[in-house]
Design a protein around this motif. Structure first.
Motif, PDB file in Angstrom:
ATOM      1  N   THR A 135       0.856  -1.187   0.000  1.00  0.00           N
ATOM      2  CA  THR A 135       0.000   0.000   0.000  1.00  0.00           C
ATOM      3  C   THR A 135       0.888   1.231   0.000  1.00  0.00           C
ATOM      4  OG1 THR A 135      -0.113  -0.025   2.421  1.00  0.00           O
ATOM      5  CG2 THR A 135      -1.887  -1.151   1.237  1.00  0.00           C
ATOM      6  N   GLY A 137       0.832   5.910  -0.781  1.00  0.00           N
ATOM      7  CA  GLY A 137       0.149   7.124  -1.193  1.00  0.00           C
ATOM      8  C   GLY A 137       0.361   7.362  -2.676  1.00  0.00           C
ATOM      9  N   THR A 138      -0.312   8.364  -3.212  1.00  0.00           N
ATOM     10  CA  THR A 138      -0.178   8.665  -4.645  1.00  0.00           C
ATOM     11  C   THR A 138       0.527   9.991  -4.908  1.00  0.00           C
ATOM     12  OG1 THR A 138      -2.370   9.696  -4.652  1.00  0.00           O
ATOM     13  CG2 THR A 138      -2.241   7.354  -5.253  1.00  0.00           C
ATOM     14  N   LYS A 159       3.337   8.864  -7.308  1.00  0.00           N
ATOM     15  CA  LYS A 159       2.988   7.574  -7.905  1.00  0.00           C
ATOM     16  C   LYS A 159       3.885   7.197  -9.086  1.00  0.00           C
ATOM     17  CE  LYS A 159      -0.864   7.237 -10.263  1.00  0.00           C
ATOM     18  NZ  LYS A 159      -2.307   7.044 -10.619  1.00  0.00           N
ATOM     19  N   GLU A 178      -6.712   1.928  -7.027  1.00  0.00           N
ATOM     20  CA  GLU A 178      -6.597   3.312  -6.561  1.00  0.00           C
ATOM     21  C   GLU A 178      -7.905   3.735  -5.910  1.00  0.00           C
ATOM     22  OE1 GLU A 178      -4.798   7.573  -8.165  1.00  0.00           O
ATOM     23  OE2 GLU A 178      -4.617   5.755  -9.377  1.00  0.00           O
ATOM     24  N   ASN A 179      -7.792   4.499  -4.802  1.00  0.00           N
ATOM     25  CA  ASN A 179      -8.968   4.890  -4.015  1.00  0.00           C
ATOM     26  C   ASN A 179      -9.806   3.653  -3.662  1.00  0.00           C
ATOM     27  OD1 ASN A 179      -8.312   7.690  -4.208  1.00  0.00           O
ATOM     28  ND2 ASN A 179      -9.160   7.693  -6.278  1.00  0.00           N
ATOM     29  N   LYS A 181     -11.883   0.926  -1.769  1.00  0.00           N
ATOM     30  CA  LYS A 181     -12.839   0.867  -0.663  1.00  0.00           C
ATOM     31  C   LYS A 181     -13.536  -0.483  -0.699  1.00  0.00           C
ATOM     32  CE  LYS A 181     -13.841   5.838  -0.439  1.00  0.00           C
ATOM     33  NZ  LYS A 181     -14.888   6.884  -0.469  1.00  0.00           N
ATOM     34  N   GLU A 186     -10.100   1.189   3.462  1.00  0.00           N
ATOM     35  CA  GLU A 186      -9.899   2.266   2.497  1.00  0.00           C
ATOM     36  C   GLU A 186      -8.406   2.501   2.345  1.00  0.00           C
ATOM     37  OE1 GLU A 186     -12.077   5.865   3.046  1.00  0.00           O
ATOM     38  OE2 GLU A 186     -13.922   4.860   3.693  1.00  0.00           O
ATOM     39  N   ARG A 187      -7.917   2.497   1.121  1.00  0.00           N
ATOM     40  CA  ARG A 187      -6.500   2.745   0.846  1.00  0.00           C
ATOM     41  C   ARG A 187      -6.370   3.626  -0.381  1.00  0.00           C
ATOM     42  NH1 ARG A 187      -7.013   0.304   4.793  1.00  0.00           N
ATOM     43  NH2 ARG A 187      -5.619  -1.121   5.899  1.00  0.00           N
ATOM     44  N   ASP A 188      -5.406   4.550  -0.343  1.00  0.00           N
ATOM     45  CA  ASP A 188      -5.183   5.424  -1.490  1.00  0.00           C
ATOM     46  C   ASP A 188      -4.760   4.625  -2.714  1.00  0.00           C
ATOM     47  OD1 ASP A 188      -5.791   7.667  -0.032  1.00  0.00           O
ATOM     48  OD2 ASP A 188      -3.704   8.166   0.425  1.00  0.00           O
ATOM     49  N   TRP A 189      -3.845   3.675  -2.494  1.00  0.00           N
ATOM     50  CA  TRP A 189      -3.258   2.954  -3.631  1.00  0.00           C
ATOM     51  C   TRP A 189      -2.723   1.615  -3.157  1.00  0.00           C
ATOM     52  CZ3 TRP A 189       2.049   3.970  -6.237  1.00  0.00           C
ATOM     53  CH2 TRP A 189       2.033   3.532  -7.576  1.00  0.00           C
TER      54      TRP A 189
END
Length: 197
Positions: A135, A137-138, A159, A178-179, A181, A186-189
């Motif tokens: 996991t 961030g972007t 990214k 990505e995003n 859910k 919930e994870r950004d990437w």
């Protein structure tokens, strides 16, 4: 900072993670691994739910975490096919090669400059055709945020930079979410990559 903070919140962490579901990306990761695979779980925490799930699939799991209280909890579960080591991934060395490596919510705790080298180290630990899920961030960012009343350090590279580093390390991109859910997750990437043969 993160080591001390995780040691302080181990009870709250265990309560939340013990009831967490195994999501679709992790299920996909596990399905790609050969029977009796060697798997490294970076930032394993208390071992639940991810290491416990992987061990239940008869994989041999090595879990590492910088927070000794997390490792103590993981050892209390006496999971089959598993070993847990209290060490920072930056200092982790082993002659063992892994069929799969998972870094769920852990790489973003590394100092940003260390993230420039982490993918080469991951690739070196993987067997040819081994899988890596993580996991991230972007965006390029560095900050601290509170969790359970304690402050934690987070950082991420942009990214496209991460994708460049994956390719440079000899890994190919298999899939991203990505995003993401799913239920309470919930994870950004989320990224799934594979080391080239």
């Amino acid at each position: 900072m993160n080591k001390n903070s995780y040691n302080k919140i181990v009870e709250q962490w265990q309560e939340v993670r013990d009831t967490a579901e195994i999501n679709t990306p992790i299920l996909e990761f596990a399905k790609k691994l050969p029977h009796h695979s060697q798997v490294l779980d970076i930032g394993c925490g208390t071992g639940k739910p991810i290491a416990a799930f992987l061990a239940s699939k008869e994989f041999y799991v090595t879990g590492i975490d910088v927070a000794e209280k997390m490792i103590e909890k993981a050892l209390e579960f006496h999971l089959d096919n598993s070993e847990f080591i209290n060490i920072d991934f930056q200092h982790f060395e082993t002659p063992k090669k892994f069929d799969g490596i998972i870094a769920w919510d852990s790489l973003f705790h590394l100092p940003k400059e260390a993230q420039l080298d982490v993918y080469d180290k991951i690739a070196d630990l993987l067997k040819p055709n081994g899988y890596f899920m993580f996991t991230h961030g972007t965006i390029d960012i560095e900050h601290t945020n509170p969790m359970f009343g304690e402050n934690f350090y987070y950082s991420s590279l942009e990214k496209n930079k991460v994708l460049q580093l994956i390719h440079k390390a000899g890994m190919e991109l298999i899939k991203t979410w990505e995003n993401f859910k799913e239920g309470k997750d919930e994870r950004d990437w989320i990224v799934l990559a594979r080391k080239a043969l």
